[in-house]
Design a protein around this motif. Structure first.
Motif, PDB file in Angstrom:
ATOM      1  N   ALA A 138       0.835  -1.213   0.000  1.00  9.86           N
ATOM      2  CA  ALA A 138       0.000   0.000   0.000  1.00  9.86           C
ATOM      3  C   ALA A 138       0.865   1.255   0.000  1.00  9.86           C
ATOM      4  O   ALA A 138       1.883   1.311   0.703  1.00  9.86           O
ATOM      5  CB  ALA A 138      -0.912   0.005   1.222  1.00  9.86           C
ATOM      6  N   GLU A 139       0.440   2.250  -0.780  1.00  6.57           N
ATOM      7  CA  GLU A 139       1.189   3.513  -0.819  1.00  6.57           C
ATOM      8  C   GLU A 139       0.942   4.322   0.444  1.00  6.57           C
ATOM      9  O   GLU A 139       1.499   5.396   0.631  1.00  6.57           O
ATOM     10  CB  GLU A 139       0.752   4.332  -2.033  1.00  6.57           C
ATOM     11  N   GLY A 140       0.067   3.816   1.270  1.00  8.65           N
ATOM     12  CA  GLY A 140      -0.315   4.502   2.493  1.00  8.65           C
ATOM     13  C   GLY A 140      -1.716   4.033   2.853  1.00  8.65           C
ATOM     14  O   GLY A 140      -2.202   3.034   2.306  1.00  8.65           O
ATOM     15  N   VAL A 141      -2.352   4.753   3.769  1.00 11.06           N
ATOM     16  CA  VAL A 141      -3.703   4.391   4.203  1.00 11.06           C
ATOM     17  C   VAL A 141      -4.643   5.533   3.837  1.00 11.06           C
ATOM     18  O   VAL A 141      -4.399   6.684   4.200  1.00 11.06           O
ATOM     19  CB  VAL A 141      -3.715   4.139   5.732  1.00 11.06           C
ATOM     20  N   GLY A 142      -5.694   5.201   3.104  1.00  9.67           N
ATOM     21  CA  GLY A 142      -6.660   6.232   2.718  1.00  9.67           C
ATOM     22  C   GLY A 142      -7.822   6.308   3.676  1.00  9.67           C
ATOM     23  O   GLY A 142      -8.601   7.271   3.659  1.00  9.67           O
ATOM     24  N   GLY A 175       7.257   7.357   6.428  1.00 14.02           N
ATOM     25  CA  GLY A 175       7.459   8.039   5.143  1.00 14.02           C
ATOM     26  C   GLY A 175       6.235   8.007   4.248  1.00 14.02           C
ATOM     27  O   GLY A 175       6.277   8.451   3.101  1.00 14.02           O
ATOM     28  N   LYS A 176       5.115   7.465   4.744  1.00 16.73           N
ATOM     29  CA  LYS A 176       3.908   7.377   3.908  1.00 16.73           C
ATOM     30  C   LYS A 176       2.736   8.078   4.578  1.00 16.73           C
ATOM     31  O   LYS A 176       2.791   8.426   5.761  1.00 16.73           O
ATOM     32  CB  LYS A 176       3.556   5.915   3.663  1.00 16.73           C
ATOM     33  N   LYS A 177       1.670   8.223   3.791  1.00 17.63           N
ATOM     34  CA  LYS A 177       0.492   8.941   4.295  1.00 17.63           C
ATOM     35  C   LYS A 177      -0.462   7.998   5.017  1.00 17.63           C
ATOM     36  O   LYS A 177      -0.698   6.880   4.549  1.00 17.63           O
ATOM     37  CB  LYS A 177      -0.210   9.577   3.089  1.00 17.63           C
ATOM     38  N   VAL A 178      -1.006   8.448   6.145  1.00 14.38           N
ATOM     39  CA  VAL A 178      -2.090   7.702   6.809  1.00 14.38           C
ATOM     40  C   VAL A 178      -3.224   8.696   7.071  1.00 14.38           C
ATOM     41  O   VAL A 178      -3.043   9.694   7.774  1.00 14.38           O
ATOM     42  CB  VAL A 178      -1.638   7.076   8.146  1.00 14.38           C
ATOM     43  N   VAL A 238       0.528  12.232   8.649  1.00 17.12           N
ATOM     44  CA  VAL A 238      -0.801  11.983   9.209  1.00 17.12           C
ATOM     45  C   VAL A 238      -1.810  13.048   8.769  1.00 17.12           C
ATOM     46  O   VAL A 238      -1.601  14.241   9.002  1.00 17.12           O
ATOM     47  CB  VAL A 238      -0.736  11.926  10.759  1.00 17.12           C
ATOM     48  N   TRP A 239      -2.875  12.596   8.104  1.00 21.98           N
ATOM     49  CA  TRP A 239      -3.987  13.467   7.737  1.00 21.98           C
ATOM     50  C   TRP A 239      -5.197  13.016   8.573  1.00 21.98           C
ATOM     51  O   TRP A 239      -5.318  11.832   8.892  1.00 21.98           O
ATOM     52  CB  TRP A 239      -4.348  13.312   6.260  1.00 21.98           C
ATOM     53  N   VAL A 240      -6.072  13.954   8.901  1.00 23.12           N
ATOM     54  CA  VAL A 240      -7.236  13.613   9.735  1.00 23.12           C
ATOM     55  C   VAL A 240      -8.507  14.008   8.997  1.00 23.12           C
ATOM     56  O   VAL A 240      -8.566  15.065   8.371  1.00 23.12           O
ATOM     57  CB  VAL A 240      -7.210  14.397  11.076  1.00 23.12           C
ATOM     58  N   MET A 241      -9.530  13.138   9.064  1.00 25.24           N
ATOM     59  CA  MET A 241     -10.796  13.543   8.426  1.00 25.24           C
ATOM     60  C   MET A 241     -11.991  13.151   9.293  1.00 25.24           C
ATOM     61  O   MET A 241     -11.920  12.236  10.115  1.00 25.24           O
ATOM     62  CB  MET A 241     -10.938  12.991   7.013  1.00 25.24           C
ATOM     63  N   ALA A 242     -13.088  13.868   9.108  1.00 28.88           N
ATOM     64  CA  ALA A 242     -14.289  13.633   9.916  1.00 28.88           C
ATOM     65  C   ALA A 242     -15.387  13.023   9.050  1.00 28.88           C
ATOM     66  O   ALA A 242     -15.589  13.430   7.900  1.00 28.88           O
ATOM     67  CB  ALA A 242     -14.784  14.948  10.502  1.00 28.88           C
ATOM     68  N   PRO A 243     -16.111  12.041   9.615  1.00 30.01           N
ATOM     69  CA  PRO A 243     -17.188  11.391   8.855  1.00 30.01           C
ATOM     70  C   PRO A 243     -18.480  12.200   8.833  1.00 30.01           C
ATOM     71  O   PRO A 243     -18.733  12.983   9.753  1.00 30.01           O
ATOM     72  CB  PRO A 243     -17.407  10.080   9.635  1.00 30.01           C
TER      73      PRO A 243
END
Ligand code: PEP
Ligand code: MG
Length: 417
Positions: A138-142, A175-178, A238-243
């Motif tokens: 995986a290139e990261g976690v979407g 080194g990857k996006k989560v 680390v990116w954060v998102m709300a449902p």
């Protein structure tokens, strides 16, 4: 233990049933069940999601399947195209076997044939799935769902506990996006300490980000825990998102709450039509958006995704759903912000190509789906993605969209997808 109602067979078989509860799907042995075909259940029902995660090809909502597929007969089931062939010819069997023996791997770089980058990311829900995702390239976690920390508990977890659990997932992706989501409870994921009262229409009630109004301390504690875990894993992006964001105010409040905790990449999940319509305004403050096609389809079509009877509505190929995704992407382009997809639609190779053509730049899915989706993307040029996206948007029905897009993509049949 065998779930009641499942046949006792000791050789591999195709499970054909009028419907299948997610709890039974979860118990299936993937070495014994070659494929699942059901008359009912929507493609975004949890049965479909669980089968997908286990790597069992599933064709749900195949109306009439139980009548057509007699016990003991032979059938070919293609979970990607949704095609079931009863009593196939020798040539059809030979061609299917040729493709079935291809073991694809993902090299960790999603791209179209002409080299346009498309992030191929994983949906994870705990440390074990994060380890599986990382080893599958995986290139990261979407989509990092955080419900596992909260479900089956009588009280909210402490900040320290959350820091540890989130940190274990971040550690798999240096080194990857989560992209981590804040708590998505309510409706089908009730919590005794948060979504306690029985709303008459829970899917339209206090769920997702709406619970933050009821219990702001839970959101604050979670953001604090994410910030600390991020600090402990400085190389993870680390990116954060709300449902379930449905207004511009909610998006602005969430971005401000994240900033107060030093979380500077904050986005929204587009799961309700209002957010798709407002994406241009929402993305003036939110740094990115990611589309949950399962819920977006449920709310666009006003069809409970858990009801097998409504399966034909719970289909992300519905042109109305694709139009909403198109709108969301236009809002993203207007603000120069990226749009991803993490619903089941992202794991369907043909639909993934349509999504890229609509302007989606990252696709997040069950780790097992990544190799097939990456192979499909690598087989077509970006202009072809745009062309098939147009075809899908102009279709009059989900069936027509699926059929005409597949007709325009002989590349997929050649790959056995
Ligand atoms: C979605 O809504 O598309 C999604 C992936 O989230 P969930 O299935 O958990 O609601
Ligand atoms: Mg959702």
């Amino acid at each position: 233990m065998l779930a009641p109602g499942l046949p006792v067979v000791d050789e591999p078989y195709i499970l054909v049933a009028p419907d299948l509860a997610p709890s039974i799907a979860a118990t299936l042995d993937e070495n014994l069940v070659l494929a699942i075909v059901t008359d009912g259940a929507g493609p975004t029902s949890h049965t479909g999601i669980i089968a997908n995660a286990k790597g069992i090809p599933a064709v749900v909502a195949a109306i009439g399947a139980t009548e057509m597929l007699a016990p003991g007969s032979i059938a070919l089931v293609n979970g990607s195209s949704g095609i079931v062939i009863s009593s196939p010819t020798d040539e059809e069997v030979e061609s299917a076997l040729k493709h079935a023996h291809v073991v694809r791997t993902f090299d960790g770089h999603g791209r179209t044939k002409d080299g346009r980058r498309v992030g191929v990311l994983a949906n994870v829900g705990d440390t074990a799935s994060a380890i599986e995702a990382a080893s599958a390239g995986a290139e990261g976690v979407g989509l990092f769902r955080t419900e596992f920390c909260f479900l089956d508990r009588v009280a909210a977890p402490s900040i320290d506990e959350q820091v540890e659990q989130y940190g274990e997932v971040f550690a798999q992706f240096p080194g990857k996006k989560v992209v981590i989501t804040t708590l998505d409870s309510g409706a089908d994921k009730p919590l005794p300490f948060l979504t306690f009262d029985a709303d008459e229409n829970p899917a339209l009630g206090v769920r997702g980000y709406r619970t933050a109004k009821r219990a702001p301390e839970l959101l604050n504690a979670q953001l604090e825990a994410i910030a600390q875990a991020k600090y402990d894993h400085p190389t993870t992006d680390v990116w954060v998102m709300a449902p379930m964001i449905s207004t511009v105010d909610e998006a602005e409040d969430f971005v401000a709450a994240c900033a107060a905790h030093g979380l500077d990449t904050a986005g929204v999940m587009i799961e309700v039509p209002s957010a798709a319509f407002l994406s241009g305004h929402i993305l003036a403050s939110a740094h990115f958006a990611s589309i949950g096609t399962n819920d977006l389809t449920q709310y666009a079509m006003a069809a409970d995704r858990l009801m097998g009877q409504l399966a034909q509505f719970s289909d992300s190929w519905q042109p109305a759903v694709l139009s909403l995704i198109d709108l969301a992407c236009k809002g993203g382009a207007l603000q120069g912000r990226p749009i991803g997809v993490f619903g089941e639609a992202a794991s369907n190779p043909a639909l993934a190509i349509v999504l890229v053509g609509l302007g989606v730049s990252t696709l997040s899915m069950a780790p097992r789906a990544m190799a097939d989706v990456a192979a499909a993307l690598a087989a077509v040029e970006y202009k072809k993605c745009v062309e098939v996206a147009r075809i899908a948007l102009n279709a009059r029905s989900a069936r027509e969209a699926r059929r005409s897009v597949r007709e325009a993509l002989p590349e997929l049949a050649a790959l056995g997808l």
